[in-house]
Scaffold this motif. Structure first.
Motif, PDB file in Angstrom:
ATOM      1  N   ASP A 451       0.835  -1.215   0.000  1.00  0.00           N
ATOM      2  CA  ASP A 451       0.000   0.000   0.000  1.00  0.00           C
ATOM      3  C   ASP A 451       0.864   1.257   0.000  1.00  0.00           C
ATOM      4  O   ASP A 451       0.624   2.203  -0.762  1.00  0.00           O
ATOM      5  CB  ASP A 451      -0.916   0.014   1.229  1.00  0.00           C
ATOM      6  CG  ASP A 451      -2.091  -0.952   1.104  1.00  0.00           C
ATOM      7  OD1 ASP A 451      -2.342  -1.428  -0.023  1.00  0.00           O
ATOM      8  OD2 ASP A 451      -2.738  -1.222   2.126  1.00  0.00           O
ATOM      9  N   ILE A 452       1.860   1.263   0.864  1.00  0.00           N
ATOM     10  CA  ILE A 452       2.740   2.442   0.977  1.00  0.00           C
ATOM     11  C   ILE A 452       3.469   2.686  -0.335  1.00  0.00           C
ATOM     12  O   ILE A 452       3.562   3.827  -0.815  1.00  0.00           O
ATOM     13  CB  ILE A 452       3.751   2.255   2.130  1.00  0.00           C
ATOM     14  CG1 ILE A 452       3.045   2.228   3.490  1.00  0.00           C
ATOM     15  CG2 ILE A 452       4.817   3.350   2.088  1.00  0.00           C
ATOM     16  CD1 ILE A 452       2.484   3.544   3.949  1.00  0.00           C
ATOM     17  N   ASN A 453       4.006   1.636  -0.945  1.00  0.00           N
ATOM     18  CA  ASN A 453       4.739   1.793  -2.200  1.00  0.00           C
ATOM     19  C   ASN A 453       3.841   2.285  -3.324  1.00  0.00           C
ATOM     20  O   ASN A 453       4.245   3.131  -4.137  1.00  0.00           O
ATOM     21  CB  ASN A 453       5.405   0.470  -2.587  1.00  0.00           C
ATOM     22  CG  ASN A 453       6.577   0.124  -1.697  1.00  0.00           C
ATOM     23  OD1 ASN A 453       7.246   1.005  -1.178  1.00  0.00           O
ATOM     24  ND2 ASN A 453       6.824  -1.165  -1.503  1.00  0.00           N
ATOM     25  N   ILE A 454       2.623   1.771  -3.398  1.00  0.00           N
ATOM     26  CA  ILE A 454       1.671   2.220  -4.421  1.00  0.00           C
ATOM     27  C   ILE A 454       1.355   3.698  -4.242  1.00  0.00           C
ATOM     28  O   ILE A 454       1.343   4.484  -5.199  1.00  0.00           O
ATOM     29  CB  ILE A 454       0.385   1.382  -4.370  1.00  0.00           C
ATOM     30  CG1 ILE A 454       0.650  -0.050  -4.857  1.00  0.00           C
ATOM     31  CG2 ILE A 454      -0.730   2.029  -5.203  1.00  0.00           C
ATOM     32  CD1 ILE A 454      -0.520  -1.001  -4.656  1.00  0.00           C
ATOM     33  N   LEU A 455       1.117   4.088  -3.010  1.00  0.00           N
ATOM     34  CA  LEU A 455       0.779   5.493  -2.732  1.00  0.00           C
ATOM     35  C   LEU A 455       1.954   6.415  -3.052  1.00  0.00           C
ATOM     36  O   LEU A 455       1.762   7.509  -3.586  1.00  0.00           O
ATOM     37  CB  LEU A 455       0.346   5.639  -1.263  1.00  0.00           C
ATOM     38  CG  LEU A 455      -1.046   5.095  -0.939  1.00  0.00           C
ATOM     39  CD1 LEU A 455      -1.243   4.917   0.559  1.00  0.00           C
ATOM     40  CD2 LEU A 455      -2.111   6.040  -1.507  1.00  0.00           C
ATOM     41  N   LYS A 456       3.156   5.982  -2.722  1.00  0.00           N
ATOM     42  CA  LYS A 456       4.329   6.814  -3.030  1.00  0.00           C
ATOM     43  C   LYS A 456       4.472   7.025  -4.541  1.00  0.00           C
ATOM     44  O   LYS A 456       4.723   8.135  -4.988  1.00  0.00           O
ATOM     45  CB  LYS A 456       5.603   6.151  -2.468  1.00  0.00           C
ATOM     46  CG  LYS A 456       5.786   6.311  -0.970  1.00  0.00           C
ATOM     47  CD  LYS A 456       7.057   5.593  -0.533  1.00  0.00           C
ATOM     48  CE  LYS A 456       7.305   5.752   0.959  1.00  0.00           C
ATOM     49  NZ  LYS A 456       8.500   5.011   1.417  1.00  0.00           N
ATOM     50  N   ARG A 457       4.350   5.945  -5.295  1.00  0.00           N
ATOM     51  CA  ARG A 457       4.455   6.065  -6.760  1.00  0.00           C
ATOM     52  C   ARG A 457       3.372   6.964  -7.314  1.00  0.00           C
ATOM     53  O   ARG A 457       3.607   7.767  -8.228  1.00  0.00           O
ATOM     54  CB  ARG A 457       4.412   4.675  -7.398  1.00  0.00           C
ATOM     55  CG  ARG A 457       5.661   3.854  -7.200  1.00  0.00           C
ATOM     56  CD  ARG A 457       5.699   2.668  -8.150  1.00  0.00           C
ATOM     57  NE  ARG A 457       4.636   1.722  -7.860  1.00  0.00           N
ATOM     58  CZ  ARG A 457       4.785   0.687  -7.035  1.00  0.00           C
ATOM     59  NH1 ARG A 457       5.934   0.483  -6.419  1.00  0.00           N
ATOM     60  NH2 ARG A 457       3.777  -0.146  -6.843  1.00  0.00           N
ATOM     61  N   THR A 458       2.164   6.827  -6.783  1.00  0.00           N
ATOM     62  CA  THR A 458       1.044   7.671  -7.229  1.00  0.00           C
ATOM     63  C   THR A 458       1.310   9.138  -6.952  1.00  0.00           C
ATOM     64  O   THR A 458       1.061  10.015  -7.809  1.00  0.00           O
ATOM     65  CB  THR A 458      -0.263   7.241  -6.530  1.00  0.00           C
ATOM     66  OG1 THR A 458      -0.519   5.879  -6.787  1.00  0.00           O
ATOM     67  CG2 THR A 458      -1.437   8.093  -7.003  1.00  0.00           C
ATOM     68  N   LEU A 459       1.828   9.422  -5.785  1.00  0.00           N
ATOM     69  CA  LEU A 459       2.085  10.820  -5.408  1.00  0.00           C
ATOM     70  C   LEU A 459       3.282  11.404  -6.121  1.00  0.00           C
ATOM     71  O   LEU A 459       3.381  12.619  -6.283  1.00  0.00           O
ATOM     72  CB  LEU A 459       2.296  10.894  -3.887  1.00  0.00           C
ATOM     73  CG  LEU A 459       1.030  10.693  -3.043  1.00  0.00           C
ATOM     74  CD1 LEU A 459       1.376  10.325  -1.617  1.00  0.00           C
ATOM     75  CD2 LEU A 459       0.163  11.941  -3.079  1.00  0.00           C
ATOM     76  N   GLU A 460       4.216  10.554  -6.585  1.00  0.00           N
ATOM     77  CA  GLU A 460       5.392  11.051  -7.293  1.00  0.00           C
ATOM     78  C   GLU A 460       5.052  11.456  -8.732  1.00  0.00           C
ATOM     79  O   GLU A 460       5.740  12.271  -9.327  1.00  0.00           O
ATOM     80  CB  GLU A 460       6.474   9.971  -7.341  1.00  0.00           C
ATOM     81  CG  GLU A 460       7.205   9.823  -6.012  1.00  0.00           C
ATOM     82  CD  GLU A 460       8.245   8.721  -6.078  1.00  0.00           C
ATOM     83  OE1 GLU A 460       8.162   7.883  -6.978  1.00  0.00           O
ATOM     84  OE2 GLU A 460       9.134   8.721  -5.223  1.00  0.00           O
TER      85      GLU A 460
END
Length: 461
Positions: A451-460
């Motif tokens: 979840d954290i990795n998906i959110l980071k990529r989305t926000l980047e």
């Protein structure tokens, strides 16, 4: 501490982080002139050295100084020539006469000997022992350059000539160049390898003209098996040097000798370079080293932290990889600064202390991610409303996403804990608890990691 005492302490830190060669070759030419509580003026002997130091080492110097004096916020470099003068007979950029060439037998004692550099069996002594293939972190942006460099280093046959590596500042060009030299020295010590910077080539050529010793200069440069010239863009606009380099280039190619070059741009984009030389430089293999990705920055930081023998929390590594994306040199400098502060003060490295130590650097590199964006993306990911994250509801399906959003706000922005708390209608102690909870869960919870990795990529994006 007096100004000179501060500078001595700064030089000690710089020697540890950059190496003795860099300190002696460049930084010892600096003379601290005046300072107040938060700024200092540094004198350097020539315009060229001034530009070179500011381009390559200014951030490292400031970081080291802030370790010695946390109030230091700015440095001003000024050219204050003492005994260096333009050579009237040669329209080239002047070089410091106290500068030694990169080969072993060039020393102040034989300055008048011009270019008597017969001992080219030895790889240059200004190679940095840290710059080897083993210490080079490979990722998508640099894997082609790494493969090409390794091929050249390990094969005596000429696969492509020249090998031309180009890219922005701090992306690994010099590291790969020196790694080639180290590997050739290891595998084929009998080969004559000459590694030097473009400005050093210019310096040697100007000196050969000055002492009417161009024959020795040409004999030396055209008798090597491998010629490696770093930052070739520095010969731009220097017609006499370009002419000599052109003929040296042709002579080596005709003999089947290897040439390796680095620059900040491709041959066709170099300004002030003759077309015939651009053509020669682009004739072999031209390799672009691209800006780093998050994954590559993460690998570099993990590798450097291990080399330093430092215990750096994953949250700090992750934070630095997200926030400092301009170049590897700046990234490593930030890590060294954090580690040095921890070692000198005797306190463990934390995310909070990292943000405080690097607040000046982070201010310049701050990402454009806002807490509001984080709240929106987290709410969407967990099928909630932003209002739920700010509410007093304590159900697990809301509390956990709220903690995730607080954690990401700390990792992806430089906002303080109280500032983050205000955005969630909470106080800073709640934010601290949320961050620690997520950090602990990330060690064992694979779903949360995803979840954290998906959110980071989305926000980047």
């Amino acid at each position: 501490m007096t100004l000179l005492e501060q500078w001595d302490a700064v030089c000690t830190l710089l020697e540890e982080s950059l190496g003795e060669n860099v300190l002696n070759r460049w930084l010892k030419k600096i003379e601290p002139h005046e300072a107040d509580a938060c700024s200092a003026v540094l004198f350097v002997p020539t315009r060229f050295i001034n530009e070179w130091i500011q381009k390559n080492y200014a951030d490292d110097i400031l970081s080291a100084w802030q370790t010695v004096n946390p109030d230091m916020s700015s440095l001003e470099f000024k050219v204050a020539p003492v005994r260096l003068k333009q050579e009237a007979a040669v329209k080239e950029e002047p070089f410091p006469q106290s500068e030694n060439g990169p080969m072993r037998n060039l020393s102040p004692a034989n300055e008048t000997a011009g270019t008597d550099l017969s001992d080219t069996n030895e790889v240059s002594t200004n190679l940095d022992p840290r710059y080897t293939f083993d210490n080079f972190v490979v990722g998508k942006p640099n894997e082609f350059a790494y493969a090409a460099a390794l091929r050249v280093a390990e094969m005596k046959e000429i696969s492509f000539n020249p090998l031309y590596l180009h890219g922005g500042v701090g992306l690994g060009k010099t590291h790969l160049m020196q790694a080639i030299a180290w590997r050739i020295k290891e595998l084929s010590p009998e080969r004559k390898v000459l590694y030097l910077s473009a400005e050093k080539f210019m310096y040697q050529f100007v000196k050969a003209l000055r002492y009417d010793n161009t024959v020795s200069f040409r004999d030396m440069f055209r008798s090597v098996d491998v010629l490696m010239i770093d930052d070739v863009q520095f010969i731009c606009g220097k017609k006499a040097t370009q002419e000599e380099f052109f003929h040296t280039f042709n002579s080596l190619v005709d003999q089947g000798k290897q040439i390796i070059l680095t620059a900040d741009s491709s041959p066709v984009d170099l300004k002030g370079i003759e077309d015939r030389l651009k053509t020669r430089m682009g004739y072999g293999l031209v390799v672009d080293i691209y800006p780093t990705t998050y994954e590559l920055r993460l690998g570099i930081l993990q590798s450097k932290a291990q080399m330093m023998g430092a215990e750096v929390p994953e949250t700090v590594i992750d934070f630095l990889a997200h926030h400092i994306s301009t170049n590897v040199r700046e990234l490593e400098g930030a890590l060294r600064r954090v580690v040095a502060h921890s070692q000198l003060i005797g306190l463990p490295i934390t995310l909070e202390s990292t943000q405080d130590i690097l607040k000046d650097l982070l201010g310049a590199c701050e990402r454009k991610v806002t807490i509001e964006e984080i709240q929106k993306k987290v709410a969407e990911h967990y099928n909630l409303k932003v209002a739920d994250l700010k509410s007093a509801k304590k159900e697990r399906k809301i509390a956990r996403p709220r903690q995730v959003a607080m954690y990401l706000s700390k990792v992806l922005t430089t906002k303080s804990l109280p500032e983050i708390g205000l955005k969630f209608d909470r106080d800073h102690t709640t934010v601290i608890h949320a961050i620690k909870t997520i950090e602990d869960l990330l060690k064992t919870d694979a779903n949360l990691n995803e979840d954290i990795n998906i959110l980071k990529r989305t926000l980047e994006n």
